[in-house]
Scaffold this active site. Structure first.
Site, PDB file in Angstrom:
ATOM      1  N   HIS A 169      -3.891 -39.953  42.183  1.00 19.24           N
ATOM      2  CA  HIS A 169      -2.454 -40.259  42.410  1.00 19.24           C
ATOM      3  C   HIS A 169      -2.331 -40.995  43.627  1.00 19.24           C
ATOM      4  O   HIS A 169      -2.678 -40.535  44.782  1.00 19.24           O
ATOM      5  CB  HIS A 169      -1.853 -38.883  42.770  1.00 19.24           C
ATOM      6  CG  HIS A 169      -1.934 -37.774  41.300  1.00 19.24           C
ATOM      7  ND1 HIS A 169      -1.848 -36.504  41.393  1.00 19.24           N
ATOM      8  CD2 HIS A 169      -2.198 -38.128  39.856  1.00 19.24           C
ATOM      9  CE1 HIS A 169      -1.987 -36.305  40.062  1.00 19.24           C
ATOM     10  NE2 HIS A 169      -2.105 -37.168  39.403  1.00 19.24           N
ATOM     11  N   GLU A 182      -0.532 -40.080  47.134  1.00 14.18           N
ATOM     12  CA  GLU A 182      -0.933 -38.739  47.730  1.00 14.18           C
ATOM     13  C   GLU A 182      -1.802 -39.118  48.832  1.00 14.18           C
ATOM     14  O   GLU A 182      -3.051 -38.979  48.482  1.00 14.18           O
ATOM     15  CB  GLU A 182      -1.314 -37.645  46.796  1.00 14.18           C
ATOM     16  CG  GLU A 182      -0.515 -37.238  45.917  1.00 14.18           C
ATOM     17  CD  GLU A 182      -0.867 -36.268  44.666  1.00 14.18           C
ATOM     18  OE1 GLU A 182      -2.327 -35.980  44.733  1.00 14.18           O
ATOM     19  OE2 GLU A 182      -0.195 -35.743  43.884  1.00 14.18           O
ATOM     20  N   HIS A 203      -6.260 -34.104  46.710  1.00 14.56           N
ATOM     21  CA  HIS A 203      -4.672 -34.369  46.209  1.00 14.56           C
ATOM     22  C   HIS A 203      -3.792 -33.942  47.339  1.00 14.56           C
ATOM     23  O   HIS A 203      -4.127 -33.631  48.390  1.00 14.56           O
ATOM     24  CB  HIS A 203      -4.412 -33.576  44.874  1.00 14.56           C
ATOM     25  CG  HIS A 203      -5.080 -34.318  43.683  1.00 14.56           C
ATOM     26  ND1 HIS A 203      -4.275 -34.821  42.709  1.00 14.56           N
ATOM     27  CD2 HIS A 203      -6.315 -34.056  43.372  1.00 14.56           C
ATOM     28  CE1 HIS A 203      -5.059 -35.008  41.530  1.00 14.56           C
ATOM     29  NE2 HIS A 203      -6.272 -34.614  41.836  1.00 14.56           N
ATOM     30  N   GLU A 241      -5.663 -29.241  47.211  1.00 12.85           N
ATOM     31  CA  GLU A 241      -4.189 -29.718  47.443  1.00 12.85           C
ATOM     32  C   GLU A 241      -4.029 -29.737  49.171  1.00 12.85           C
ATOM     33  O   GLU A 241      -4.160 -28.611  49.635  1.00 12.85           O
ATOM     34  CB  GLU A 241      -3.034 -29.159  46.535  1.00 12.85           C
ATOM     35  CG  GLU A 241      -3.197 -28.907  45.325  1.00 12.85           C
ATOM     36  CD  GLU A 241      -2.870 -30.301  44.654  1.00 12.85           C
ATOM     37  OE1 GLU A 241      -2.160 -31.094  45.325  1.00 12.85           O
ATOM     38  OE2 GLU A 241      -3.088 -30.486  43.239  1.00 12.85           O
TER      39      GLU A 241
END
Length: 871
Positions: A359, A362, A455, A528
């Protein structure tokens, strides 16, 4: 025998021969007594160095098909889609760590929520032409769009003009429009991900012509997420170029009166607004705003160039090209391990696969990857031990195209790559396809101990992981949770184990975590990292810096050593804690359900998914599916199939249409009875008990005299409007009488609006029963065959000869399978129809229609045999 004397240029009087002599001499001919073969000269892989001797060939160096950073050449210039304008020059920022923690913003509840004014009442000071709707990527080039760069910003009227000058046409920049709605207030519109109509979260732009001591207000008006960390105290990032040059101060958290709220009342496409105020530190400064610390494709290339140029680190870090992206940018692959002289020792090493930036918005994933690479390539004893034990496969940037253009979530295919790891579209998703293939090859050679994709998270604080429950192997129950638990112990002020989830959801089947888990990697994770900060330990209620995320990369290496320690005490201790924690969660779940704490059944019999909530990742369901450039093609070949209506619905539609035309469905004439021949034929049929109990079987029939086009269509409708007979007619295996009609010939010309089955002047009954012209035999056995019913379905229009007398017809419906036409051709009257032409004219399967001609017979007709009932 002496060799032949070579000709000299002086002996070659012909200019052409002199030129060819010099030309061939340059390529090795006429040097001494050696003459090279012409076949060798045809190869482009051979070079001839005359300094090493006459005509000595050597192999050419491998051609650099992809640009790998080396100390001998410049960086690869990013390739942009041709729709994007790009300003010249590269933008670089210094790295700086604040000396004190940067606390969260504490909302007071009195923050204003400005109403959206828009460009109707404001002044547009910056605007980039958006990409056309439903467009897709076609080609790319270095520098983006061809032609001169336009100026999307307004020009200053003088030195006293305080209008800010915006710019975002650089790497990872993302700003579509800026509208001045007040002296120091601006409404900003972010550009959505290219070739999509959603995903606005990441922002990164530049402002000039600032004024010191003035409070500016910025409002981003087209954010799409209903929840945001800005509601929990997160601040935007500010970078002052003058502070960086004079004081060495880089990115820092700034902003006041921060509020995140809904700004549109439309339910279909809800928009949210982020507003904040800021004071610039200098007059006429150049400043940057960003959602998080930027990390561009050029930043990665500069780092890889430093690694490749280091004579020590380059010995155990091999930089290769994994593939080329859709736009032609390089996707790099790093293989990190200590060189081994013994091939057997290399074969026993396990693999660890790490990746980041699938992504593009990010950026915190790149900072964690940067910290990992700094540690694993250092001369630390732990780093040396890890290189001895493992082979690291690292893909530092999976989506370079999205990073370059400033996307938040998608690639140039207009799709979320982290939902397409199962794809077979190699050309549309090359980065994901080649990464999966690389891991498959590694799995064929050795065991992969760990897979982790880095991420960023926009709605939760701290750092946490998503994993996969190993349900199929009871011996490894809870083993997938040990690594995250160890990492939480090594990073107690950053990593939250209670925020980790291990549920496998159907909506996330295309993610790298689940695909690698199904390929055979039990320890498969998505890590994350928050955009905001920590709520744990000594860093509670403070923002993360880039150094905090880099330290997380160091801690991953430390945790990997604990996880693989030959002394299994730490491993077993964590497993025991997980079992106790799981029992507490089950008891809490049972208590919520109203069961006692000592209910029957062991805790191991309860599914882990029942006590765990779903992962809270972003919803990319609208970003799944085919890439943007294939959607238009797919719509042509995959049109939505219409739902077939039921018989009841069809009958209702026909009745409504008949009423709208002012026609009656039945014309009841009192005292009218069927013809004698018809009654005698029906009486010969073997009725069952129900039929015998019903007096006046002829009451079910209706007599009509039809004329013209409307009568024809009415006759076609009425055949379907009559409902089937009772259920006992199925058992009797008898045709169901539906309608008796007296047909009279229409006008000589063809009725308008009808579709003839066959346009010729044969008698109508000859077209129906296949008899020769003039045959008037009623009850012919050929009428019961499929060849006699070709083209006689009441759904179709019929046209017959104008000079024929009226014909009495009985339309019956046989509830039996449709017979197949014998052979490749079937006779219809004097004509022969191919099976492909006649078969499609038959009625639907399991329903056959028979059109029978009835006239007062001279003799009693032969009884027809009913077809056999299907099993």
């Amino acid at each position: 025998m002496s060799p032949a004397q070579e000709p000299t240029p002086e002996l070659l009087a012909d200019p052409y021969e002199s030129f060819m002599h010099h030309h061939l001499q340059y390529y090795g001919y006429f040097r001494g007594s050696l003459m090279l073969k012409a076949a060798l000269l045809k190869s482009k892989q051979l070079l001839f160095n005359h300094l090493e001797g006459p005509g000595v060939p050597r192999l050419r160096e491998p051609r650099g098909l992809f640009a790998v950073p080396t100390s001998r050449g410049p960086l690869q210039s990013p390739r942009w889609p041709v729709e994007c304008e790009v300003i010249k020059g590269q933008i670089q920022h210094i790295e700086w760590v604040p000396p004190e923690p940067e606390p969260f913003y504490q909302p007071t509840g009195n923050e204003p929520a400005p109403l959206i004014v828009g460009e109707e009442k404001g002044t547009v000071v910056y605007h980039i032409k958006p990409v056309a709707k439903d467009s897709y990527f076609t080609c790319s080039r270095v520098g983006g769009a061809r032609g001169p760069i336009t100026s999307p910003a307004i020009s200053l009227e003088g030195p006293e003009d305080t209008t800010l000058l915006f710019e975002s046409r650089f790497e990872s920049g993302n700003l579509q429009k800026a509208v001045r709605v007040g002296p120091y207030e601006y409404e900003l519109t972010l550009r959505m991900d290219l070739y999509t109509s959603k995903h606005t979260q990441w922002f990164y732009f530049r402002v000039r012509n600032t004024r010191k001591g003035i409070t500016y207000r910025f409002s981003i008006v087209n954010l799409m997420k209903p929840k945001s960390l800005y509601s929990m105290g997160m601040k935007p990032l500010l970078y002052s170029q003058r502070d960086a040059q004079t004081r060495g101060v880089g990115w820092r958290r700034e902003g006041g009166d921060i509020r995140y709220y809904r700004c549109s009342s439309e339910e279909s496409q809800a928009m949210y607004c982020l507003t904040w105020t800021v004071c610039f530190p200098h007059d006429h400064d150049t400043c940057y705003f960003a959602h998080f610390y930027p990390y561009t494709f050029s930043d990665l290339q500069r780092y890889l160039l430093a690694v490749a140029s280091d004579p020590i680190r380059s010995q155990y870090c091999k930089l290769r090209v994994l593939c080329s992206s859709v736009a032609g940018n390089t996707v790099y692959l790093l293989t990190i391990t200590s060189p081994s002289q013994n091939p057997a020792a290399t074969a026993t090493k396990k693999a660890v696969v790490l990746s980041a930036r699938v992504h593009p918005g990010e950026t915190n994933g790149s900072w964690v990857m940067r910290g990992f690479l700094d540690f694993i390539l250092s001369d630390s004893p732990d780093a040396q031990l890890l290189r001895e034990l493992f082979i690291f496969k690292v893909v530092p940037m999976l989506n370079p195209d999205g990073v370059i253009v400033g996307n938040y979530r998608c690639s140039l295919a207009g799709r979320d790559l982290n939902r397409n790891y199962r794809t077979v579209l190699k050309e549309s998703f090359p980065c994901i396809w080649h990464t999966r293939s690389m891991i498959q090859r590694v799995l064929e050679e050795r065991e992969v101990l760990l897979y982790c994709d880095f991420h960023g998270h926009s709605r939760k604080n701290n750092v946490f992981m998503y994993g996969c429950n190993n349900k199929s192997t009871p011996a490894q129950r809870l083993h997938e949770r040990i690594f995250p638990l160890m990492l939480s112990k090594n990073a107690p002020d950053k990593f939250s184990f209670h925020s980790c989830k291990f549920k496998v959801q159907k909506s996330k089947e295309g993610t790298g975590r689940i695909v690698m888990w199904r390929m055979g990697i039990p320890n498969s994770y998505t890590m994350e990292s928050t955009f905001s900060g920590s709520t744990l330990g000594r860093k509670s209620d403070s923002h993360f810096t880039s150094e905090d995320l880099k330290s997380l990369g160091y801690l991953i290496c430390d945790t990997l050593l604990d996880f693989c320690d030959p002394d299994r005490s730490k491993f077993l201790q964590c497993l025991s804690e997980l079992q106790e924690l799981l029992q507490q969660q089950i008891h809490r779940k049972l208590k919520d359900l109203g069961h006692g704490q000592h209910s029957d059944g062991a805790w191991s019999d309860i599914s882990l998914s029942d006590i765990e909530s779903s992962t809270s990742g972003s919803n990319s369901s609208q970003s799944d599916g085919l890439p943007a450039h294939l959607l238009s093609m797919a719509e042509k070949f995959h049109q939505k199939k219409k739902r077939l209506r039921t018989r009841k619905e069809r009958n209702e539609l026909r009745q409504k249409y008949a009423l709208s035309q002012g026609l009656t469905c039945q014309d009841k004439t009192p005292g009218k009875t069927p013809e004698p021949g018809l009654v005698s034929d029906l009486q010969r049929r073997e009725p069952n008990a129900s039929q015998e109990e019903q007096p006046g079987l002829g009451a079910k029939w209706s007599w009509h005299t039809l004329h013209g086009r409307k009568e024809e269509r009415l006759w076609e409708r009425k055949c379907h409007q009559h409902s089937p007979g009772p259920q006992h007619l199925w058992k009797a295996r008898q045709p169901q009488p539906l309608l008796i009609t007296m047909l009279t010939p229409p006008q000589p010309q063809r009725p308008a609006g009808t579709l003839p089955i066959r346009e010729h002047l044969l008698p109508f009954h000859a077209q129906l029963d296949g008899e020769p012209h003039g045959s008037r035999h009623a009850g012919s056995s050929a009428l019961a065959h499929s060849a006699s019913t070709v083209g006689t379905s009441p759904c179709r229009s019929v046209w017959w000869g104008p000079k024929q007398p009226a014909v009495t017809l009985l339309l019956s419906r046989n509830l039996f399978p449709r017979p197949q036409l014998p052979g490749r051709r079937a006779p219809v009257g004097p004509h022969m129809l191919k099976q492909s032409q006649s078969q499609h004219l038959l009625p639907p399967r399991q329903v056959t229609w028979s059109l029978l001609e009835f006239q007062p017979p001279c003799a009693e007709p032969e009884r027809r045999k009913s077809p056999s009932r299907p099993q």
